[in-house]
Design a protein around this motif. Structure first.
Motif, PDB file in Angstrom:
ATOM      1  N   VAL A   1      29.987   3.148 -37.268  1.00  0.00           N
ATOM      2  CA  VAL A   1      31.275   3.855 -37.166  1.00  0.00           C
ATOM      3  C   VAL A   1      31.428   4.855 -38.311  1.00  0.00           C
ATOM      4  O   VAL A   1      31.881   5.989 -38.113  1.00  0.00           O
ATOM      5  CB  VAL A   1      32.461   2.858 -37.164  1.00  0.00           C
TER       6      VAL A   1
ATOM      7  N   ALA B   1      31.928   8.806 -37.748  1.00  0.00           N
ATOM      8  CA  ALA B   1      33.096   9.503 -38.280  1.00  0.00           C
ATOM      9  C   ALA B   1      32.689  10.647 -39.212  1.00  0.00           C
ATOM     10  O   ALA B   1      33.307  11.721 -39.196  1.00  0.00           O
ATOM     11  CB  ALA B   1      33.993   8.511 -39.029  1.00  0.00           C
TER      12      ALA B   1
ATOM     13  N   THR C   1      38.465  14.044 -35.305  1.00  0.00           N
ATOM     14  CA  THR C   1      38.735  12.651 -35.679  1.00  0.00           C
ATOM     15  C   THR C   1      38.165  11.702 -34.616  1.00  0.00           C
ATOM     16  O   THR C   1      37.794  12.137 -33.514  1.00  0.00           O
ATOM     17  CB  THR C   1      40.243  12.386 -35.808  1.00  0.00           C
ATOM     18  N   LEU C   2      38.129  10.423 -34.934  1.00  0.00           N
ATOM     19  CA  LEU C   2      37.673   9.430 -33.953  1.00  0.00           C
ATOM     20  C   LEU C   2      38.589   9.425 -32.728  1.00  0.00           C
ATOM     21  O   LEU C   2      38.116   9.344 -31.589  1.00  0.00           O
ATOM     22  CB  LEU C   2      37.641   8.028 -34.583  1.00  0.00           C
TER      23      LEU C   2
ATOM     24  N   GLN D   1      37.866  12.392 -30.582  1.00  0.00           N
ATOM     25  CA  GLN D   1      36.609  12.217 -29.849  1.00  0.00           C
ATOM     26  C   GLN D   1      36.763  11.224 -28.711  1.00  0.00           C
ATOM     27  O   GLN D   1      36.154  11.385 -27.654  1.00  0.00           O
ATOM     28  CB  GLN D   1      35.487  11.775 -30.803  1.00  0.00           C
TER      29      GLN D   1
ATOM     30  N   TRP E   1      28.256   7.763 -28.637  1.00  0.00           N
ATOM     31  CA  TRP E   1      27.480   8.031 -29.848  1.00  0.00           C
ATOM     32  C   TRP E   1      26.019   7.597 -29.710  1.00  0.00           C
ATOM     33  O   TRP E   1      25.103   8.367 -30.008  1.00  0.00           O
ATOM     34  CB  TRP E   1      28.125   7.315 -31.031  1.00  0.00           C
TER      35      TRP E   1
ATOM     36  N   GLU F   1      42.308   4.275 -37.954  1.00  0.00           N
ATOM     37  CA  GLU F   1      42.181   5.643 -38.457  1.00  0.00           C
ATOM     38  C   GLU F   1      43.565   6.228 -38.677  1.00  0.00           C
ATOM     39  O   GLU F   1      44.439   6.121 -37.815  1.00  0.00           O
ATOM     40  CB  GLU F   1      41.408   6.501 -37.444  1.00  0.00           C
TER      41      GLU F   1
ATOM     42  N   LEU G   1      33.561   5.026 -27.728  1.00  0.00           N
ATOM     43  CA  LEU G   1      32.987   5.838 -28.806  1.00  0.00           C
ATOM     44  C   LEU G   1      31.542   5.450 -29.097  1.00  0.00           C
ATOM     45  O   LEU G   1      30.663   6.310 -29.225  1.00  0.00           O
ATOM     46  CB  LEU G   1      33.836   5.690 -30.074  1.00  0.00           C
TER      47      LEU G   1
END
Length: 594
Positions: free
Chosen positions: A429, A433, A442-443, A446, A336, A314, A332
């Motif tokens: 992903v 995102a 942003t990733l 997070q 999620w 990223e 992540l």
């Protein structure tokens, strides 16, 4: 001497009894030259014999491939320990014999054969050719074969009857059956059967459709995806992933990701990368990062050549690319998948029915999330074969598994396949995102949010090369008899050790009966140390390469947010681990070169 006379001399040499001084080698040479019908690999062995290269002949012919963490693996080349036409035929014959023994209805069930893009189709050894030979062995025995008509991601191909990779004791029994079936049967070399047998079927369209339908189960924001302003670049690293990632994005409602043109199509030479492994980070992602900058795309998705693993990068506000580790991506994914489950379920949904899994050398972040949120977390031995088998058990007992992973960028969202899957991970992903983008997060931001809530988990993984099995064994035996016989170390330098678990011997000091909960794995070395400061470190040998790997992670509680301090503590501990337990100078170990 004339050229013809020399040729005749060589021919006579190759067909005479072999007297190398090693009866085992003489037998192996004779077998290879009688059985191998591939002129290129046969010629390699003939040349070694002609030039008296007995040591190399012994290395190639006097050992066999074994099952590692992910099946029979070796380099392509001539010899019984390499992947080639003959060893694939032998392995398939052994597999046939074992399956016939296990399943009385084997000839009704059939056998699935898939392949990737490695090896030139025109060369002596390509994935496609090996797939055809595999199919031929089985078709000659009247077994229905589902042979994919083109290259596919590894997760498209099922393994054992449970859909997961083969585990013990099947692996050992299959090896025994291979040993009993080393001479090719009549018909085993007849790859024309692939074109003529009515028992050959092509599952490509059906499996692709089913796979894409199943992806909808892990898509939660399709309408939002269709409106996102985020752009994604995808590289398939010269492998199989391009078409399938494009289709997956379509299923999720996205515009197609931007492909890296130089890496989009299959290329068995991997001509644009030094190493076709996205796990190696920014150096191998160069083309995709430059394309992303040009296209104003903030996120790069990289599937490995057989599309079962995923790397993610990223672009940060300061213009620097952040390439996430497997453990960071797992944090992540874990957040999620649980967040999406919570939002999509009714209020009375039972969190006690939910599971997440990871291999024991991977980050403990899912354990931290599970403890706080109330679902179950379990560890398995290294290798996705163990995760797949455990998922199958849990599903059969009415449980729901949201996410599983191994630190080497292997992820599984949901349970539609029981193997790591880079295609589904890539599109998940993208959805994550896009969702975060609506909140201007942003990733990376997070990821920090996840760590702030559940505790920072800072990890480091690397390895040393060691080509001497005796040295490797002595390193681990010293740890089992450290200060006195049958005593593991109580300290590593200044760092106090709380618990020791030795998977090789089945010992675990943290258990009341001192026995490991995870299965014993005597064929490889693996010892885990839990330190009083919250760090967990594992030393293990690779199942497929001459490596001693180390995995170290600082598992902090949510109130410990000084990352610089945690990183410094981890670095000191790793230095102590290397100096006191591995002793690289004394043992002649070579540090990882990449």
């Amino acid at each position: 001497m004339t050229e013809n006379a020399e040729g005749d001399l060589n021919s006579n040499l190759l067909h005479a009894p072999y007297h190398t001084g090693d009866p085992q080698l003489d037998t192996a040479i004779g077998q290879w030259l009688r059985w191998d019908k591939n002129p290129k690999t046969k010629e390699q062995i003939e040349n070694l014999l002609r030039n008296g290269m007995n040591k190399e002949l012994r290395d190639r012919l006097c050992c066999r491939m074994t099952f590692g963490t992910a099946g029979l693996r070796s380099a392509m080349g001539a010899g019984f320990c390499y992947i080639n036409d003959l060893t694939v035929i032998q392995s398939t014959q052994g597999m046939y014999k074992y399956l016939e023994r296990c399943f009385s209805d084997f000839k009704q069930r059939g056998f699935v054969v898939g392949y990737d893009t490695r090896g030139q189709v025109t060369s002596s050894c390509s994935s496609q050719r090996l797939a055809k030979l595999t199919a031929a062995v089985l078709l000659a025995k009247d077994v229905p074969v589902y042979l994919f008509s083109r290259y596919v991601p590894t997760p498209f191909v099922v393994y054992w009857e449970n859909g997961a990779q083969i585990t013990s004791p099947h692996d050992k029994e299959i090896l025994k059956c291979i040993e009993e079936c080393v001479e090719p049967w009549n018909g085993s070399w007849n790859d024309n059967l692939v074109d003529t047998s009515p028992l050959k079927r092509d599952p490509l369209q059906d499996i692709c459709r089913r796979y894409m339908d199943d992806l909808k189960k892990i898509c939660f924001y399709r309408e939002l995806n269709s409106k996102t302003t985020l752009k994604f670049v995808h590289t398939s690293f010269h492998g199989v992933g391009h078409d399938y990632v494009q289709l997956a994005f379509q299923v999720f409602g996205f515009k197609p990701p931007i492909p890296v043109p130089e890496q989009k199509d299959p290329d068995p030479d991997f001509s644009t990368v030094k190493c076709p492994n996205p796990e190696e980070g920014e150096s191998v992602l160069e083309l995709s990062l430059r394309l992303a900058e040009k296209e104003n795309a903030r996120i790069v998705l990289a599937t490995d050549p057989d599309a079962d693993r995923l790397a993610v990068a990223e672009l940060q506000e300061n213009g620097v690319w952040k390439v996430f580790t497997g453990n960071e991506l797992a944090a992540l994914f874990g957040w999620w998948m649980f967040d999406c489950w919570k939002k999509s379920k009714s209020r009375n949904a039972d969190v006690n029915n939910i599971y997440m899994l990871a291999t024991t050398v991977s980050s403990k972040i899912l354990k931290a999330i599970a403890l706080k949120e109330g679902f179950h977390f379990e560890e398995t031995l290294p290798g996705f074969k163990w995760i797949g088998s455990r998922i199958k058990d849990l599903l059969e007992n009415g449980k729901e598994v949201l996410f599983s992973f191994e630190e080497s960028i292997g992820f599984l969202c949901g349970t539609s396949v029981l193997d790591k899957d880079g295609v589904s991970a890539a599109v998940v992903v993208a959805e994550m995102a896009s969702y975060l983008e609506t909140m201007n997060i942003t990733l990376k931001q997070q990821l920090i949010n996840v760590y702030e809530k559940y505790g920072y988990h800072i990890s480091k993984t690397s390895y040393f090369l060691c080509y001497d099995p005796t040295t490797i064994k002595s390193i681990f035996e010293r740890l089992r008899n450290f200060d006195s016989p049958k005593e593991y170390p109580k300290f590593c330098g200044a760092f106090a050790i709380l618990h020791v678990r030795d998977i090789t011997t089945g010992y675990d000091s943290s258990q009341p009966n001192k026995k490991s909960v995870l299965p014993v794995s005597k064929s490889s070395q693996m010892i885990t140390f839990t330190f009083q400061n919250g760090c967990v470190a594992t030393l293990r040998t690779s199942g497929t390469e001459p490596k001693i790997k180390y995995y170290a992670e600082m598992c902090a509680s949510p109130d410990q947010s000084d990352t610089a301090l945690l990183e410094e503590e981890l670095k000191k501990l790793i230095d102590a681990l290397i100096e006191n337990f591995l002793e690289p100078s004394k043992n002649g170990l070579t540090w990882r070169s990449v």
